[in-house]
Design a protein around this motif. Sequence first.
Motif, PDB file in Angstrom:
ATOM      1  N   ARG A 191      19.003 -19.325 -36.718  1.00 51.91           N
ATOM      2  CA  ARG A 191      19.307 -20.431 -35.809  1.00 51.91           C
ATOM      3  C   ARG A 191      18.864 -20.084 -34.380  1.00 51.91           C
ATOM      4  NH1 ARG A 191      19.428 -23.556 -39.774  1.00 51.91           N
ATOM      5  NH2 ARG A 191      19.360 -25.046 -38.057  1.00 51.91           N
ATOM      6  N   ILE A 192      18.745 -21.132 -33.570  1.00 56.24           N
ATOM      7  CA  ILE A 192      18.309 -20.954 -32.172  1.00 56.24           C
ATOM      8  C   ILE A 192      19.400 -21.483 -31.242  1.00 56.24           C
ATOM      9  CG2 ILE A 192      16.643 -21.793 -30.457  1.00 56.24           C
ATOM     10  CD1 ILE A 192      14.679 -21.797 -32.949  1.00 56.24           C
ATOM     11  N   PHE A 193      19.816 -20.641 -30.313  1.00 59.45           N
ATOM     12  CA  PHE A 193      20.881 -21.015 -29.378  1.00 59.45           C
ATOM     13  C   PHE A 193      20.347 -21.021 -27.951  1.00 59.45           C
ATOM     14  CE2 PHE A 193      22.900 -19.447 -33.141  1.00 59.45           C
ATOM     15  CZ  PHE A 193      23.908 -20.365 -33.341  1.00 59.45           C
ATOM     16  N   VAL A 194      20.697 -22.064 -27.225  1.00 62.80           N
ATOM     17  CA  VAL A 194      20.329 -22.166 -25.817  1.00 62.80           C
ATOM     18  C   VAL A 194      21.632 -22.264 -25.043  1.00 62.80           C
ATOM     19  CG1 VAL A 194      19.005 -23.442 -24.104  1.00 62.80           C
ATOM     20  CG2 VAL A 194      18.270 -23.462 -26.503  1.00 62.80           C
ATOM     21  N   ASN A 195      21.978 -21.189 -24.367  1.00 63.67           N
ATOM     22  CA  ASN A 195      23.235 -21.234 -23.613  1.00 63.67           C
ATOM     23  C   ASN A 195      23.000 -21.810 -22.225  1.00 63.67           C
ATOM     24  OD1 ASN A 195      25.823 -20.991 -22.760  1.00 63.67           O
ATOM     25  ND2 ASN A 195      25.599 -18.871 -22.093  1.00 63.67           N
ATOM     26  N   GLU A 207       8.157 -17.792 -26.775  1.00 63.08           N
ATOM     27  CA  GLU A 207       7.736 -18.653 -27.892  1.00 63.08           C
ATOM     28  C   GLU A 207       8.853 -19.622 -28.300  1.00 63.08           C
ATOM     29  OE1 GLU A 207       8.181 -15.425 -27.991  1.00 63.08           O
ATOM     30  OE2 GLU A 207       9.342 -14.845 -29.756  1.00 63.08           O
ATOM     31  N   VAL A 208      10.100 -19.203 -28.100  1.00 63.44           N
ATOM     32  CA  VAL A 208      11.223 -20.091 -28.437  1.00 63.44           C
ATOM     33  C   VAL A 208      11.264 -21.243 -27.428  1.00 63.44           C
ATOM     34  CG1 VAL A 208      13.732 -20.256 -28.669  1.00 63.44           C
ATOM     35  CG2 VAL A 208      12.536 -18.209 -29.495  1.00 63.44           C
ATOM     36  N   LEU A 209      11.055 -20.901 -26.164  1.00 57.30           N
ATOM     37  CA  LEU A 209      11.053 -21.946 -25.134  1.00 57.30           C
ATOM     38  C   LEU A 209       9.887 -22.912 -25.363  1.00 57.30           C
ATOM     39  CD1 LEU A 209      12.393 -23.035 -22.582  1.00 57.30           C
ATOM     40  CD2 LEU A 209      10.854 -21.607 -21.247  1.00 57.30           C
ATOM     41  N   ASP A 210       8.720 -22.346 -25.696  1.00 55.44           N
ATOM     42  CA  ASP A 210       7.557 -23.211 -25.938  1.00 55.44           C
ATOM     43  C   ASP A 210       7.807 -24.161 -27.107  1.00 55.44           C
ATOM     44  OD1 ASP A 210       6.207 -22.111 -23.855  1.00 55.44           O
ATOM     45  OD2 ASP A 210       4.982 -20.739 -25.067  1.00 55.44           O
ATOM     46  N   ILE A 226      11.887 -27.396 -16.387  1.00 55.32           N
ATOM     47  CA  ILE A 226      12.034 -26.020 -16.869  1.00 55.32           C
ATOM     48  C   ILE A 226      11.437 -25.058 -15.847  1.00 55.32           C
ATOM     49  CG2 ILE A 226      11.157 -24.380 -18.605  1.00 55.32           C
ATOM     50  CD1 ILE A 226      11.393 -26.668 -20.643  1.00 55.32           C
ATOM     51  N   ASP A 227      12.220 -24.060 -15.465  1.00 57.89           N
ATOM     52  CA  ASP A 227      11.729 -23.021 -14.552  1.00 57.89           C
ATOM     53  C   ASP A 227      11.923 -21.687 -15.280  1.00 57.89           C
ATOM     54  OD1 ASP A 227      11.208 -21.219 -12.574  1.00 57.89           O
ATOM     55  OD2 ASP A 227      12.541 -22.118 -11.081  1.00 57.89           O
ATOM     56  N   TYR A 228      10.841 -21.226 -15.947  1.00 56.72           N
ATOM     57  CA  TYR A 228      10.933 -20.022 -16.794  1.00 56.72           C
ATOM     58  C   TYR A 228      10.782 -18.768 -15.940  1.00 56.72           C
ATOM     59  CZ  TYR A 228       9.879 -16.670 -20.513  1.00 56.72           C
ATOM     60  OH  TYR A 228       9.892 -15.583 -21.352  1.00 56.72           O
ATOM     61  N   ARG A 229      11.721 -17.839 -16.073  1.00 52.67           N
ATOM     62  CA  ARG A 229      11.719 -16.640 -15.234  1.00 52.67           C
ATOM     63  C   ARG A 229      11.320 -15.360 -15.952  1.00 52.67           C
ATOM     64  NH1 ARG A 229      12.971 -17.476  -9.733  1.00 52.67           N
ATOM     65  NH2 ARG A 229      12.960 -19.730  -9.591  1.00 52.67           N
ATOM     66  N   GLY A 230      11.173 -15.386 -17.277  1.00 54.32           N
ATOM     67  CA  GLY A 230      10.720 -14.175 -17.964  1.00 54.32           C
ATOM     68  C   GLY A 230      11.489 -13.899 -19.241  1.00 54.32           C
ATOM     69  N   GLU A 231      11.068 -12.830 -19.919  1.00 54.08           N
ATOM     70  CA  GLU A 231      11.614 -12.513 -21.251  1.00 54.08           C
ATOM     71  C   GLU A 231      13.047 -11.976 -21.201  1.00 54.08           C
ATOM     72  OE1 GLU A 231      10.023 -12.392 -24.498  1.00 54.08           O
ATOM     73  OE2 GLU A 231       8.404 -13.616 -23.670  1.00 54.08           O
ATOM     74  N   ASP A 232      13.365 -11.231 -20.159  1.00 52.10           N
ATOM     75  CA  ASP A 232      14.693 -10.617 -20.056  1.00 52.10           C
ATOM     76  C   ASP A 232      15.769 -11.714 -20.062  1.00 52.10           C
ATOM     77  OD1 ASP A 232      17.083  -9.527 -19.206  1.00 52.10           O
ATOM     78  OD2 ASP A 232      16.287  -8.666 -17.357  1.00 52.10           O
ATOM     79  N   PRO A 233      16.669 -11.706 -21.072  1.00 48.84           N
ATOM     80  CA  PRO A 233      17.667 -12.772 -21.142  1.00 48.84           C
ATOM     81  C   PRO A 233      18.609 -12.794 -19.945  1.00 48.84           C
ATOM     82  CG  PRO A 233      18.077 -11.083 -22.825  1.00 48.84           C
ATOM     83  CD  PRO A 233      16.765 -10.752 -22.185  1.00 48.84           C
ATOM     84  N   GLY A 234      18.683 -11.673 -19.214  1.00 44.20           N
ATOM     85  CA  GLY A 234      19.567 -11.638 -18.052  1.00 44.20           C
ATOM     86  C   GLY A 234      18.979 -12.302 -16.818  1.00 44.20           C
ATOM     87  N   LEU A 235      17.636 -12.510 -16.808  1.00 44.57           N
ATOM     88  CA  LEU A 235      16.993 -12.971 -15.564  1.00 44.57           C
ATOM     89  C   LEU A 235      17.425 -14.363 -15.109  1.00 44.57           C
ATOM     90  CD1 LEU A 235      13.226 -11.936 -15.415  1.00 44.57           C
ATOM     91  CD2 LEU A 235      15.046 -11.443 -13.771  1.00 44.57           C
TER      92      LEU A 235
END
Length: 287
Positions: A87-91, A140-143, A155-164
């Motif tokens: 599953r895919i979760f977007v918090n 790839e999940v965001l795409d 959408i303002d993508y900041r990078g792979e690190d989930p903490g960013l």
Amino acid sequence: MRHQAVTVLGLGPMGQAMANVFLDHGYEVTVWNRTPERADDLVAKGAIRAPTVGEAVRAGDLTILSLTDYAAAYAILEQAKDELAGRIFVNLGSATPAEARQAANWLAALGAAHLTGGVLTPPSGIGTPGPVTLYSGPREVLDAHGATLELLTGIDYRGEDPGLAALYYQLEISMFWTALLGYLHATAMARANGISATEFAGTAAKTFAGMTEFFEFYAPRIDAGDHSGDVDRLSMSAASIEHVVRTAGDSGVDATLPTAMLEIVRRGIADGHAGDSFTSLIETLRR
Ligand code: NDP
């Protein structure tokens, strides 16, 4: 071709707004909320009320988490721990960077993907042009789900690190609450002196609009470690904030906020920065 199916877990003002936007765009929307009645209006509009968390999560191509915090997210997802794989979760709820990283790892260990989102608008801005959400996590999940998420905000993508995304969100929110409390405090002083909030609003707006000049001027100097007192000195800041404390007192308004600022400035002076710029406080603030 069927529309994507989206699940929304959490139906506070934000989750309600998001589920409504997805319904408006013809999506199949499944909802689950701890207090089930909060789904009534959405169900009347066409949403599906899932009886369990597991069924909710299975119904959506992606699951939006719109909850108070990660404690709520774990309380909910633990109920379906064995059904989260794939599953895919977007918090889209507020969290610290460490919590976002921990949740991404927790979900990864269960075979699920996680995107962190920091929504920079109140519920009224959801589904309107302009507002953005900070995202981080697997690109790839965001795409794959960007078109769906873009229905909510930009959408303002900041990078792979989930903490960013959580980090940038907390940076913005820190300034937001400080500024809003500063505005409220000034408005309380204005009202105590017979000036209405509406009369004061224009002045407040000009003050805030002028702040960006300070960022542009100070940022390179901060990065260069240059806190020279050529345009402002901390001793001046202390005297100025003291006037705010006294004006609040004279107006019968609580002075906790300016007193806390004064306390920080005095620590900077005690650290030897009386003749340096206000920006020297960055050394005092760093522990
Ligand atoms: P709320 O705090 O009102 O949303 C609460 C949701 O979390 C409800 O669905 C509530 O369920 C659920 N919840 C809380 N604790 C638990 C728990 N222990 N177990 C199960 N469910 C729980 O927040 P909003 O809807 O206003 O916002 C959601 C998120 O979005 C927050 O993280 C917020 O910081 C963020 N956000 C909000 C903005 C706003 O202006 N509202 C702006 C930008 C971001 P129940 O209905 O049963 O109480």
